[in-house]
Design a protein around this motif. Sequence first.
Motif, PDB file in Angstrom:
ATOM      1  N   MET A 155       0.829  -1.202   0.000  1.00 34.95           N
ATOM      2  CA  MET A 155       0.000   0.000   0.000  1.00 34.95           C
ATOM      3  C   MET A 155       0.862   1.250   0.000  1.00 34.95           C
ATOM      4  O   MET A 155       0.575   2.220  -0.691  1.00 34.95           O
ATOM      5  CB  MET A 155      -0.905   0.029   1.233  1.00 34.95           C
ATOM      6  CG  MET A 155      -2.138  -0.819   1.091  1.00 34.95           C
ATOM      7  SD  MET A 155      -3.169  -0.668   2.562  1.00 34.95           S
ATOM      8  CE  MET A 155      -3.558   1.081   2.543  1.00 34.95           C
ATOM      9  N   GLU A 156       1.937   1.203   0.785  1.00 34.12           N
ATOM     10  CA  GLU A 156       2.827   2.361   0.864  1.00 34.12           C
ATOM     11  C   GLU A 156       3.454   2.673  -0.485  1.00 34.12           C
ATOM     12  O   GLU A 156       3.470   3.818  -0.910  1.00 34.12           O
ATOM     13  CB  GLU A 156       3.957   2.085   1.856  1.00 34.12           C
ATOM     14  CG  GLU A 156       3.635   2.506   3.248  1.00 34.12           C
ATOM     15  CD  GLU A 156       4.859   2.482   4.128  1.00 34.12           C
ATOM     16  OE1 GLU A 156       5.601   3.479   4.136  1.00 34.12           O
ATOM     17  OE2 GLU A 156       5.080   1.462   4.796  1.00 34.12           O
ATOM     18  N   SER A 157       3.973   1.636  -1.137  1.00 33.39           N
ATOM     19  CA  SER A 157       4.648   1.925  -2.411  1.00 33.39           C
ATOM     20  C   SER A 157       3.644   2.389  -3.464  1.00 33.39           C
ATOM     21  O   SER A 157       3.959   3.246  -4.281  1.00 33.39           O
ATOM     22  CB  SER A 157       5.472   0.735  -2.897  1.00 33.39           C
ATOM     23  OG  SER A 157       4.712  -0.435  -2.872  1.00 33.39           O
ATOM     24  N   LEU A 158       2.431   1.848  -3.417  1.00 35.12           N
ATOM     25  CA  LEU A 158       1.381   2.329  -4.323  1.00 35.12           C
ATOM     26  C   LEU A 158       1.042   3.789  -4.028  1.00 35.12           C
ATOM     27  O   LEU A 158       0.894   4.602  -4.932  1.00 35.12           O
ATOM     28  CB  LEU A 158       0.109   1.481  -4.172  1.00 35.12           C
ATOM     29  CG  LEU A 158       0.063   0.177  -4.957  1.00 35.12           C
ATOM     30  CD1 LEU A 158      -1.174  -0.623  -4.572  1.00 35.12           C
ATOM     31  CD2 LEU A 158       0.067   0.458  -6.460  1.00 35.12           C
ATOM     32  N   ALA A 159       0.939   4.096  -2.735  1.00 36.38           N
ATOM     33  CA  ALA A 159       0.622   5.460  -2.314  1.00 36.38           C
ATOM     34  C   ALA A 159       1.697   6.433  -2.787  1.00 36.38           C
ATOM     35  O   ALA A 159       1.393   7.518  -3.291  1.00 36.38           O
ATOM     36  CB  ALA A 159       0.483   5.510  -0.797  1.00 36.38           C
ATOM     37  N   LEU A 160       2.962   6.033  -2.637  1.00 38.81           N
ATOM     38  CA  LEU A 160       4.069   6.904  -3.060  1.00 38.81           C
ATOM     39  C   LEU A 160       4.069   7.089  -4.575  1.00 38.81           C
ATOM     40  O   LEU A 160       4.306   8.187  -5.072  1.00 38.81           O
ATOM     41  CB  LEU A 160       5.408   6.334  -2.582  1.00 38.81           C
ATOM     42  CG  LEU A 160       5.673   6.492  -1.079  1.00 38.81           C
ATOM     43  CD1 LEU A 160       6.861   5.633  -0.656  1.00 38.81           C
ATOM     44  CD2 LEU A 160       5.909   7.948  -0.699  1.00 38.81           C
ATOM     45  N   LEU A 161       3.782   6.004  -5.298  1.00 36.47           N
ATOM     46  CA  LEU A 161       3.691   6.106  -6.762  1.00 36.47           C
ATOM     47  C   LEU A 161       2.593   7.073  -7.157  1.00 36.47           C
ATOM     48  O   LEU A 161       2.775   7.902  -8.055  1.00 36.47           O
ATOM     49  CB  LEU A 161       3.381   4.731  -7.369  1.00 36.47           C
ATOM     50  CG  LEU A 161       4.563   3.845  -7.728  1.00 36.47           C
ATOM     51  CD1 LEU A 161       4.078   2.476  -8.202  1.00 36.47           C
ATOM     52  CD2 LEU A 161       5.410   4.496  -8.828  1.00 36.47           C
ATOM     53  N   MET A 162       1.467   6.962  -6.477  1.00 35.13           N
ATOM     54  CA  MET A 162       0.337   7.845  -6.776  1.00 35.13           C
ATOM     55  C   MET A 162       0.697   9.298  -6.482  1.00 35.13           C
ATOM     56  O   MET A 162       0.413  10.196  -7.275  1.00 35.13           O
ATOM     57  CB  MET A 162      -0.880   7.420  -5.947  1.00 35.13           C
ATOM     58  CG  MET A 162      -2.133   8.120  -6.382  1.00 35.13           C
ATOM     59  SD  MET A 162      -3.658   7.598  -5.573  1.00 35.13           S
ATOM     60  CE  MET A 162      -3.195   6.966  -4.018  1.00 35.13           C
ATOM     61  N   ALA A 163       1.350   9.520  -5.338  1.00 34.70           N
ATOM     62  CA  ALA A 163       1.750  10.887  -4.980  1.00 34.70           C
ATOM     63  C   ALA A 163       2.729  11.443  -6.011  1.00 34.70           C
ATOM     64  O   ALA A 163       2.660  12.618  -6.379  1.00 34.70           O
ATOM     65  CB  ALA A 163       2.376  10.890  -3.591  1.00 34.70           C
ATOM     66  N   CYS A 164       3.638  10.606  -6.497  1.00 39.72           N
ATOM     67  CA  CYS A 164       4.586  11.020  -7.544  1.00 39.72           C
ATOM     68  C   CYS A 164       3.842  11.432  -8.797  1.00 39.72           C
ATOM     69  O   CYS A 164       4.146  12.456  -9.404  1.00 39.72           O
ATOM     70  CB  CYS A 164       5.524   9.864  -7.901  1.00 39.72           C
ATOM     71  SG  CYS A 164       6.975   9.818  -6.873  1.00 39.72           S
TER      72      CYS A 164
END
Length: 156
Positions: free
Chosen positions: A52-61
Amino acid sequence: SDLPLPQIEVFKQGFNQKLQEGRKKLHQMWLDWSRKSSKETGDEISAEPEEMESLALLMACSITQQLQVTCCKIVSAIQGLPSSLQDKVKQSLSTIEELHASFSVASSLQDLSSSVLIQGKLAMIQEYMEELLDYLKTNTPLSWLVGPFSPREEEM
């Protein structure tokens, strides 16, 4: 007869929408992550907290990347306006770039400065954009009034 919808309105809708979506998604993401971190189990979320974290960071990027592109267009479109406004837009752009860079290098949400700080920066960008838009409502550059701009139909 009324002037066709100037370009700034199109900018405004797109930019504000992206900003709002971005803020909501970031906030939601933070809440989800906090819940996961505080080991609250029992909910049927299949994704691991790390996933979830890496998805969240990708989305924020991705969101900050889009904002960056939009803001660059605004910077190039407002030459000739008062320098105080131009400075604020340039400051917004560098803040977006800064946020984008933070999201790009973070390997977890813990690597980022607090959610409150990020929300604050996004709020500042929004405030500066609103200021620009207020100015443009009464002082639309002539060059922007030329061209086949038309209000988009409300999507059903």
